[in-house]
Design a protein around this motif. Sequence first.
Motif, PDB file in Angstrom:
ATOM      1  N   GLU A   1       0.826  -1.201   0.000  1.00 18.02           N
ATOM      2  CA  GLU A   1       0.000   0.000   0.000  1.00 18.02           C
ATOM      3  C   GLU A   1       0.864   1.255   0.000  1.00 18.02           C
ATOM      4  N   ASN A   2       1.968   1.203   0.743  1.00 17.39           N
ATOM      5  CA  ASN A   2       2.881   2.352   0.781  1.00 17.39           C
ATOM      6  C   ASN A   2       3.477   2.616  -0.604  1.00 17.39           C
ATOM      7  N   TYR A   3       3.883   1.540  -1.295  1.00 13.39           N
ATOM      8  CA  TYR A   3       4.452   1.711  -2.629  1.00 13.39           C
ATOM      9  C   TYR A   3       3.409   2.276  -3.591  1.00 13.39           C
ATOM     10  N   ARG A   4       2.159   1.811  -3.461  1.00 11.41           N
ATOM     11  CA  ARG A   4       1.104   2.318  -4.337  1.00 11.41           C
ATOM     12  C   ARG A   4       0.895   3.815  -4.135  1.00 11.41           C
ATOM     13  N   LEU A   5       0.873   4.239  -2.870  1.00  8.75           N
ATOM     14  CA  LEU A   5       0.668   5.655  -2.583  1.00  8.75           C
ATOM     15  C   LEU A   5       1.846   6.504  -3.062  1.00  8.75           C
ATOM     16  N   VAL A   6       3.086   6.013  -2.798  1.00  4.69           N
ATOM     17  CA  VAL A   6       4.276   6.761  -3.221  1.00  4.69           C
ATOM     18  C   VAL A   6       4.337   6.833  -4.739  1.00  4.69           C
ATOM     19  N   LYS A   7       3.987   5.718  -5.409  1.00  5.12           N
ATOM     20  CA  LYS A   7       3.999   5.705  -6.874  1.00  5.12           C
ATOM     21  C   LYS A   7       2.967   6.715  -7.425  1.00  5.12           C
ATOM     22  N   ASP A   8       1.821   6.770  -6.779  1.00  6.66           N
ATOM     23  CA  ASP A   8       0.794   7.722  -7.207  1.00  6.66           C
ATOM     24  C   ASP A   8       1.265   9.160  -7.009  1.00  6.66           C
ATOM     25  N   LYS A   9       1.921   9.400  -5.859  1.00  4.69           N
ATOM     26  CA  LYS A   9       2.460  10.739  -5.617  1.00  4.69           C
ATOM     27  C   LYS A   9       3.559  11.079  -6.612  1.00  4.69           C
ATOM     28  N   PHE A  10       4.415  10.067  -6.922  1.00  7.74           N
ATOM     29  CA  PHE A  10       5.504  10.310  -7.876  1.00  7.74           C
ATOM     30  C   PHE A  10       4.952  10.662  -9.251  1.00  7.74           C
ATOM     31  N   ASP A  11       3.931   9.927  -9.662  1.00  5.34           N
ATOM     32  CA  ASP A  11       3.334  10.199 -10.976  1.00  5.34           C
ATOM     33  C   ASP A  11       2.711  11.594 -11.039  1.00  5.34           C
ATOM     34  N   ASN A  12       2.313  12.115  -9.868  1.00 12.31           N
ATOM     35  CA  ASN A  12       1.709  13.442  -9.824  1.00 12.31           C
ATOM     36  C   ASN A  12       2.700  14.515  -9.370  1.00 12.31           C
ATOM     37  N   GLY A  13       3.990  14.128  -9.315  1.00  9.67           N
ATOM     38  CA  GLY A  13       5.019  15.096  -8.983  1.00  9.67           C
ATOM     39  C   GLY A  13       5.076  15.485  -7.518  1.00  9.67           C
ATOM     40  N   LEU A  14       4.478  14.689  -6.634  1.00  7.73           N
ATOM     41  CA  LEU A  14       4.476  15.009  -5.204  1.00  7.73           C
ATOM     42  C   LEU A  14       5.511  14.220  -4.419  1.00  7.73           C
ATOM     43  N   ALA A  15       6.237  13.320  -5.071  1.00  7.67           N
ATOM     44  CA  ALA A  15       7.305  12.535  -4.431  1.00  7.67           C
ATOM     45  C   ALA A  15       8.462  12.432  -5.400  1.00  7.67           C
ATOM     46  N   ASP A  16       9.658  12.322  -4.853  1.00  2.62           N
ATOM     47  CA  ASP A  16      10.835  12.241  -5.715  1.00  2.62           C
ATOM     48  C   ASP A  16      11.246  10.785  -5.913  1.00  2.62           C
ATOM     49  N   THR A  17      12.327  10.590  -6.689  1.00  4.07           N
ATOM     50  CA  THR A  17      12.808   9.239  -6.999  1.00  4.07           C
ATOM     51  C   THR A  17      13.280   8.507  -5.761  1.00  4.07           C
ATOM     52  N   ASN A  18      13.905   9.199  -4.825  1.00  8.52           N
ATOM     53  CA  ASN A  18      14.365   8.556  -3.592  1.00  8.52           C
ATOM     54  C   ASN A  18      13.201   7.890  -2.856  1.00  8.52           C
ATOM     55  N   ASP A  19      12.081   8.610  -2.774  1.00  8.66           N
ATOM     56  CA  ASP A  19      10.908   8.052  -2.098  1.00  8.66           C
ATOM     57  C   ASP A  19      10.405   6.801  -2.820  1.00  8.66           C
ATOM     58  N   LEU A  20      10.395   6.870  -4.155  1.00  8.81           N
ATOM     59  CA  LEU A  20       9.903   5.738  -4.937  1.00  8.81           C
ATOM     60  C   LEU A  20      10.807   4.520  -4.795  1.00  8.81           C
TER      61      LEU A  20
ATOM     62  N   GLU B   1      12.945   3.891  -2.370  1.00  7.14           N
ATOM     63  CA  GLU B   1      12.885   3.418  -0.995  1.00  7.14           C
ATOM     64  C   GLU B   1      11.634   2.570  -0.752  1.00  7.14           C
ATOM     65  N   ALA B   2      10.499   3.025  -1.273  1.00  6.79           N
ATOM     66  CA  ALA B   2       9.260   2.264  -1.134  1.00  6.79           C
ATOM     67  C   ALA B   2       9.345   0.935  -1.871  1.00  6.79           C
ATOM     68  N   ASP B   3      10.018   0.914  -3.020  1.00  7.54           N
ATOM     69  CA  ASP B   3      10.200  -0.313  -3.790  1.00  7.54           C
ATOM     70  C   ASP B   3      11.071  -1.308  -3.029  1.00  7.54           C
ATOM     71  N   VAL B   4      12.156  -0.802  -2.418  1.00  7.59           N
ATOM     72  CA  VAL B   4      13.052  -1.669  -1.641  1.00  7.59           C
ATOM     73  C   VAL B   4      12.317  -2.267  -0.442  1.00  7.59           C
ATOM     74  N   GLU B   5      11.516  -1.464   0.225  1.00  6.43           N
ATOM     75  CA  GLU B   5      10.754  -1.955   1.381  1.00  6.43           C
ATOM     76  C   GLU B   5       9.750  -3.018   0.960  1.00  6.43           C
ATOM     77  N   GLN B   6       9.125  -2.810  -0.184  1.00 12.45           N
ATOM     78  CA  GLN B   6       8.181  -3.805  -0.676  1.00 12.45           C
ATOM     79  C   GLN B   6       8.893  -5.099  -1.048  1.00 12.45           C
ATOM     80  N   LEU B   7      10.066  -4.990  -1.682  1.00  9.48           N
ATOM     81  CA  LEU B   7      10.852  -6.167  -2.035  1.00  9.48           C
ATOM     82  C   LEU B   7      11.268  -6.940  -0.780  1.00  9.48           C
ATOM     83  N   SER B   8      11.754  -6.207   0.222  1.00 10.31           N
ATOM     84  CA  SER B   8      12.163  -6.844   1.470  1.00 10.31           C
ATOM     85  C   SER B   8      10.984  -7.534   2.140  1.00 10.31           C
ATOM     86  N   ALA B   9       9.815  -6.901   2.105  1.00  9.02           N
ATOM     87  CA  ALA B   9       8.620  -7.492   2.720  1.00  9.02           C
ATOM     88  C   ALA B   9       8.199  -8.767   1.993  1.00  9.02           C
ATOM     89  N   LYS B  10       8.302  -8.788   0.662  1.00  6.61           N
ATOM     90  CA  LYS B  10       7.958  -9.985  -0.106  1.00  6.61           C
ATOM     91  C   LYS B  10       8.878 -11.151   0.245  1.00  6.61           C
TER      92      LYS B  10
END
Length: 439
Positions: free
Chosen positions: A376-395, A397-406
């Motif tokens: 859910e965190n990755y989905r929200l960060v990805k949505d913010k990134f697509d709308n210019g509200l989050a930077d690449t670092n946030d995206l 980081e959220a991807d790494v956390e999702q990978l680690s969780a999987k």
Amino acid sequence: MKISQLMLFGVFFIGISSIEAQEKTSLTLDEAVKMAWEKSNEVTLANTKVNTKKHELTTVKNNQYPDLKISGQYQRLTKASIDLPNQEESASLASPDRAMLGMANLSLPIFAGFKIQSSIDAYDNLYEAETANAAKTKEDVALRVITYYTALYKAQKTLDVLNENQKSAKQRVTDFVELEKNGIIPRNDLLKAQLMVSKTQLSIDEATNNLNNINFYLTTLLKLAPETRLQVNEDDFFNLKTNNAPTTDALALESRKDLEAIRLQSKASEANVKIAKSGYYPTLSLLGGYTALDLKDIITVKYAMNFGLGLSYDLSGILKNSAHVKEAESRALEVKNTEAIMTDRIKVEVQKSLEDYDLAINQSVVYEEALQQAAENYRLVKDKFDNGLADTNDLVEADVEQLSAKINTAVAKATIIQKYYELLSVSGQLSQSFNLSKI
């Protein structure tokens, strides 16, 4: 151009052939354990030791049966001179040219200070102890298979998750290349996405290396060809029953084969004390014999039978034997102390396994929740990134956390199964769970 196409086709064909040559072999955990029991060097050695103890027991039992010895002689004589004292000078005997002698002796032990029966008891207990040790060896081999099998699944699942994530990371790079060309994102963001691909590739290489090593360990243990590629079927793996887990150490103290072996060795040491004390008693045997003699033209003896009792008493051993008795009693005390130490160690092992099993279950629940949160965190960060509200670092980081969780979620499920079987092992119930007693 045609040559290039042919070369491309050749490379593609070779690649397909290589994949087919390394076709993976699916193997259930039950099949792997049974295969190890049938082919393992450790199990073969354990069974050989049991057979050795069995033969030793048979040898000792034979001591209670009579000893029958037969001997015979045939001799050629050359001009033998025979003088008979107290005979008249006119008495003359022929000179024999051959002599024959035959004897048969029988000895049956009647009483040996209880040594024979005590020896049988000692070796009988040692045989049973070796049988228990062989059963423990089989359980240890089974646990090794379970450990490698579980590790193989973890490595396999980790690699699958990494490969899946690598596809997403490469697609992100492709997207970022176009965005960077159009000036939508800075080049630094593209480099971060490319760095993520490189880091993931390093993790893939490490996971592949780990998978190959575990695969080699397991194929070696199972006596399979080194090039065999084992595959753990996820459905088969998670269909394993993990119910009826022990909750106390009572079952372990009753069922552990290594503790049973120590207890049997203790009985054998007590019998050895009786064997040592047998030196204080005399030995009594029933004796019998038969003799036949033929000295040609001189004398012939037939049906010369004898029987009686034989008594033997080592008087000096009465004084010397006390040292042997003390030695045997000391060894018996050593075994008793070893049993007490092992009992305490088993209690500690069971308690640790119980805690580890409960921890694995609790961690699996937490990892499941973390996976949902990370997704859910990755989905929200990805949505913010697509709308210019989050930077690449946030995206990233959220991807790494999702990978680690999987990865953690996949590994946690396998850890529950591994800890369950470890708990069965320290409780002496591992063989029963696979119904391997008939192997």
